[in-house]
Design a protein around this motif. Structure first.
Motif, mmCIF file in Angstrom:
data_model
loop_
_atom_site.group_PDB
_atom_site.id
_atom_site.type_symbol
_atom_site.label_atom_id
_atom_site.label_comp_id
_atom_site.label_asym_id
_atom_site.label_seq_id
_atom_site.Cartn_x
_atom_site.Cartn_y
_atom_site.Cartn_z
ATOM 1 N N VAL A 172 0.847 -1.198 0.000
ATOM 2 C CA VAL A 172 0.000 0.000 0.000
ATOM 3 C C VAL A 172 0.880 1.245 0.000
ATOM 4 O O VAL A 172 0.647 2.197 -0.761
ATOM 5 C CB VAL A 172 -0.961 0.006 1.211
ATOM 6 C CG1 VAL A 172 -1.689 1.334 1.331
ATOM 7 C CG2 VAL A 172 -1.944 -1.151 1.110
ATOM 8 N N LEU A 173 1.899 1.259 0.835
ATOM 9 C CA LEU A 173 2.816 2.394 0.890
ATOM 10 C C LEU A 173 3.503 2.606 -0.459
ATOM 11 O O LEU A 173 3.615 3.746 -0.930
ATOM 12 C CB LEU A 173 3.853 2.184 1.990
ATOM 13 C CG LEU A 173 4.826 3.324 2.219
ATOM 14 C CD1 LEU A 173 4.106 4.614 2.546
ATOM 15 C CD2 LEU A 173 5.804 2.952 3.330
ATOM 16 N N GLU A 174 3.925 1.561 -1.101
ATOM 17 C CA GLU A 174 4.574 1.672 -2.409
ATOM 18 C C GLU A 174 3.604 2.226 -3.449
ATOM 19 O O GLU A 174 3.976 3.076 -4.270
ATOM 20 C CB GLU A 174 5.129 0.324 -2.874
ATOM 21 C CG GLU A 174 5.931 0.395 -4.141
ATOM 22 C CD GLU A 174 7.120 1.349 -4.053
ATOM 23 O OE1 GLU A 174 7.468 1.936 -5.103
ATOM 24 O OE2 GLU A 174 7.710 1.522 -2.971
ATOM 25 N N ALA A 175 2.351 1.793 -3.421
ATOM 26 C CA ALA A 175 1.350 2.295 -4.359
ATOM 27 C C ALA A 175 1.112 3.794 -4.146
ATOM 28 O O ALA A 175 0.976 4.553 -5.114
ATOM 29 C CB ALA A 175 0.038 1.525 -4.208
ATOM 30 N N VAL A 176 1.091 4.231 -2.900
ATOM 31 C CA VAL A 176 0.925 5.652 -2.594
ATOM 32 C C VAL A 176 2.122 6.449 -3.117
ATOM 33 O O VAL A 176 1.965 7.511 -3.722
ATOM 34 C CB VAL A 176 0.731 5.869 -1.082
ATOM 35 C CG1 VAL A 176 0.815 7.340 -0.713
ATOM 36 C CG2 VAL A 176 -0.596 5.276 -0.620
ATOM 37 N N LYS A 177 3.319 5.931 -2.901
ATOM 38 C CA LYS A 177 4.528 6.615 -3.378
ATOM 39 C C LYS A 177 4.517 6.754 -4.897
ATOM 40 O O LYS A 177 4.857 7.817 -5.436
ATOM 41 C CB LYS A 177 5.785 5.858 -2.943
ATOM 42 C CG LYS A 177 6.090 5.983 -1.466
ATOM 43 C CD LYS A 177 7.337 5.176 -1.138
ATOM 44 C CE LYS A 177 7.712 5.243 0.313
ATOM 45 N NZ LYS A 177 8.937 4.455 0.604
ATOM 46 N N VAL A 178 4.131 5.703 -5.603
ATOM 47 C CA VAL A 178 4.078 5.735 -7.068
ATOM 48 C C VAL A 178 3.038 6.761 -7.527
ATOM 49 O O VAL A 178 3.295 7.563 -8.441
ATOM 50 C CB VAL A 178 3.765 4.335 -7.639
ATOM 51 C CG1 VAL A 178 3.401 4.392 -9.110
ATOM 52 C CG2 VAL A 178 4.944 3.406 -7.399
ATOM 53 N N GLU A 179 1.880 6.772 -6.889
ATOM 54 C CA GLU A 179 0.827 7.717 -7.257
ATOM 55 C C GLU A 179 1.269 9.164 -7.019
ATOM 56 O O GLU A 179 1.066 10.033 -7.865
ATOM 57 C CB GLU A 179 -0.442 7.419 -6.457
ATOM 58 C CG GLU A 179 -1.606 8.307 -6.825
ATOM 59 C CD GLU A 179 -2.886 7.940 -6.097
ATOM 60 O OE1 GLU A 179 -3.793 8.782 -6.088
ATOM 61 O OE2 GLU A 179 -2.982 6.833 -5.541
ATOM 62 N N TYR A 180 1.885 9.432 -5.879
ATOM 63 C CA TYR A 180 2.340 10.792 -5.575
ATOM 64 C C TYR A 180 3.475 11.223 -6.500
ATOM 65 O O TYR A 180 3.541 12.385 -6.892
ATOM 66 C CB TYR A 180 2.760 10.903 -4.108
ATOM 67 C CG TYR A 180 1.605 11.261 -3.212
ATOM 68 C CD1 TYR A 180 0.581 10.350 -2.975
ATOM 69 C CD2 TYR A 180 1.528 12.503 -2.618
ATOM 70 C CE1 TYR A 180 -0.485 10.660 -2.169
ATOM 71 C CE2 TYR A 180 0.453 12.830 -1.795
ATOM 72 C CZ TYR A 180 -0.545 11.917 -1.583
ATOM 73 O OH TYR A 180 -1.607 12.246 -0.795
ATOM 74 N N ALA A 181 4.364 10.307 -6.858
ATOM 75 C CA ALA A 181 5.450 10.640 -7.778
ATOM 76 C C ALA A 181 4.885 11.033 -9.141
ATOM 77 O O ALA A 181 5.330 12.017 -9.746
ATOM 78 C CB ALA A 181 6.423 9.473 -7.911
ATOM 79 N N ALA A 182 3.892 10.293 -9.625
ATOM 80 C CA ALA A 182 3.265 10.607 -10.915
ATOM 81 C C ALA A 182 2.554 11.957 -10.845
ATOM 82 O O ALA A 182 2.652 12.771 -11.778
ATOM 83 C CB ALA A 182 2.293 9.507 -11.313
ATOM 84 N N LEU A 183 1.868 12.212 -9.749
ATOM 85 C CA LEU A 183 1.181 13.487 -9.574
ATOM 86 C C LEU A 183 2.179 14.644 -9.572
ATOM 87 O O LEU A 183 1.986 15.657 -10.262
ATOM 88 C CB LEU A 183 0.379 13.477 -8.276
ATOM 89 C CG LEU A 183 -0.315 14.779 -7.897
ATOM 90 C CD1 LEU A 183 -1.340 15.179 -8.942
ATOM 91 C CD2 LEU A 183 -0.962 14.640 -6.528
ATOM 92 N N LEU A 184 3.259 14.506 -8.828
ATOM 93 C CA LEU A 184 4.258 15.565 -8.775
ATOM 94 C C LEU A 184 4.923 15.755 -10.136
ATOM 95 O O LEU A 184 5.182 16.889 -10.544
ATOM 96 C CB LEU A 184 5.304 15.288 -7.702
ATOM 97 C CG LEU A 184 6.355 16.384 -7.517
ATOM 98 C CD1 LEU A 184 5.711 17.727 -7.160
ATOM 99 C CD2 LEU A 184 7.368 15.983 -6.467
#
Length: 83
Positions: free
Chosen positions: A26-38
């Motif tokens: 879950v943490l990795e999925a959040v990191k990937v999503e935030y990286a794409a957003l940024l």
């Protein structure tokens, strides 16, 4: 529940780190999503001339560049004073 040491940390430092609060996937999925957003936001900000080019900037470098730019754009009360 937080331990007494965690509560003390929060009361004195204003934050507490809770290890393993989220499952690793879950943490990795959040990191990937935030990286794409940024990445998307940073590209837009760069086109507007608000931040420097992102070559050689990782997530944290982009976040820091955006933060520094925001400090130059906004006064303490939130009013825009520079572009």
């Amino acid at each position: 529940m937080l331990t007494p040491a965690q509560l003390q940390q929060f009361e004195t430092q204003g934050y507490v780190v809770v290890e393993d609060l989220l499952p690793a996937d879950v943490l990795e999925a959040v990191k990937v999503e935030y990286a794409a957003l940024l990445d998307d936001l940073y590209a837009q900000w760069h086109k507007q001339g608000l931040v420097p080019a992102s070559e050689n900037l990782d997530f944290w470098g982009k976040l820091l560049a955006a933060y520094h730019r925001a400090l130059r754009l906004f006064s303490a009360d939130g009013h825009i004073f520079a572009r």
